[in-house]
Design a protein around this motif. Sequence first.
Motif, mmCIF file in Angstrom:
data_model
loop_
_atom_site.group_PDB
_atom_site.id
_atom_site.type_symbol
_atom_site.label_atom_id
_atom_site.label_comp_id
_atom_site.label_asym_id
_atom_site.label_seq_id
_atom_site.Cartn_x
_atom_site.Cartn_y
_atom_site.Cartn_z
ATOM 1 N N ALA A 42 0.838 -1.207 0.000
ATOM 2 C CA ALA A 42 0.000 0.000 0.000
ATOM 3 C C ALA A 42 0.870 1.253 0.000
ATOM 4 O O ALA A 42 0.554 2.240 -0.678
ATOM 5 C CB ALA A 42 -0.934 0.001 1.212
ATOM 6 N N MET A 46 0.746 4.072 -2.773
ATOM 7 C CA MET A 46 0.519 5.464 -2.405
ATOM 8 C C MET A 46 1.594 6.350 -3.022
ATOM 9 O O MET A 46 1.287 7.422 -3.576
ATOM 10 C CB MET A 46 0.524 5.588 -0.873
ATOM 11 N N LYS A 54 -4.022 1.304 -3.719
ATOM 12 C CA LYS A 54 -3.734 1.613 -2.311
ATOM 13 C C LYS A 54 -4.941 1.289 -1.449
ATOM 14 O O LYS A 54 -4.814 0.648 -0.407
ATOM 15 C CB LYS A 54 -3.367 3.076 -2.148
#
Length: 128
Positions: A42, A46, A54
């Motif tokens: 994630a 991001m 994400k």
Amino acid sequence: MYAMAAIKQYQSVNTSAQLVDASPHRLIQMLMQGGLDRIAQAKGAMEREAFAEKGVLIGKAINIIGGLRDALDQDVGGDLAANLDRLYEYMTMRLFEASRHNDVEKLNEVGKLLGEIKLAWDQIAPKG
């Protein structure tokens, strides 16, 4: 393209085989590692501004932490289980905030907390 699909299929079969043979202690280790992996993925998503990915990955991390909470035995675990439950609840809240605000530091915080719990869990592996 086909090689990637084959790798994913292999990983799925390999993970399924590990689950069948795993002790309860090992299953918790696998959940924790899965949570750490999803948090790291994630963070990468991001940073790449792949916001849909994400969101999916943070959702998976939240589900894994929910599974860890569900596995707590409040009757046997006493104060330790209650404290872990509160910590898992806090981690879930921080993951929601990380997702909402695209905050890598909150992901890092949860990853560090989960990593510390996993390290302690790894050290109490059952004998045998």
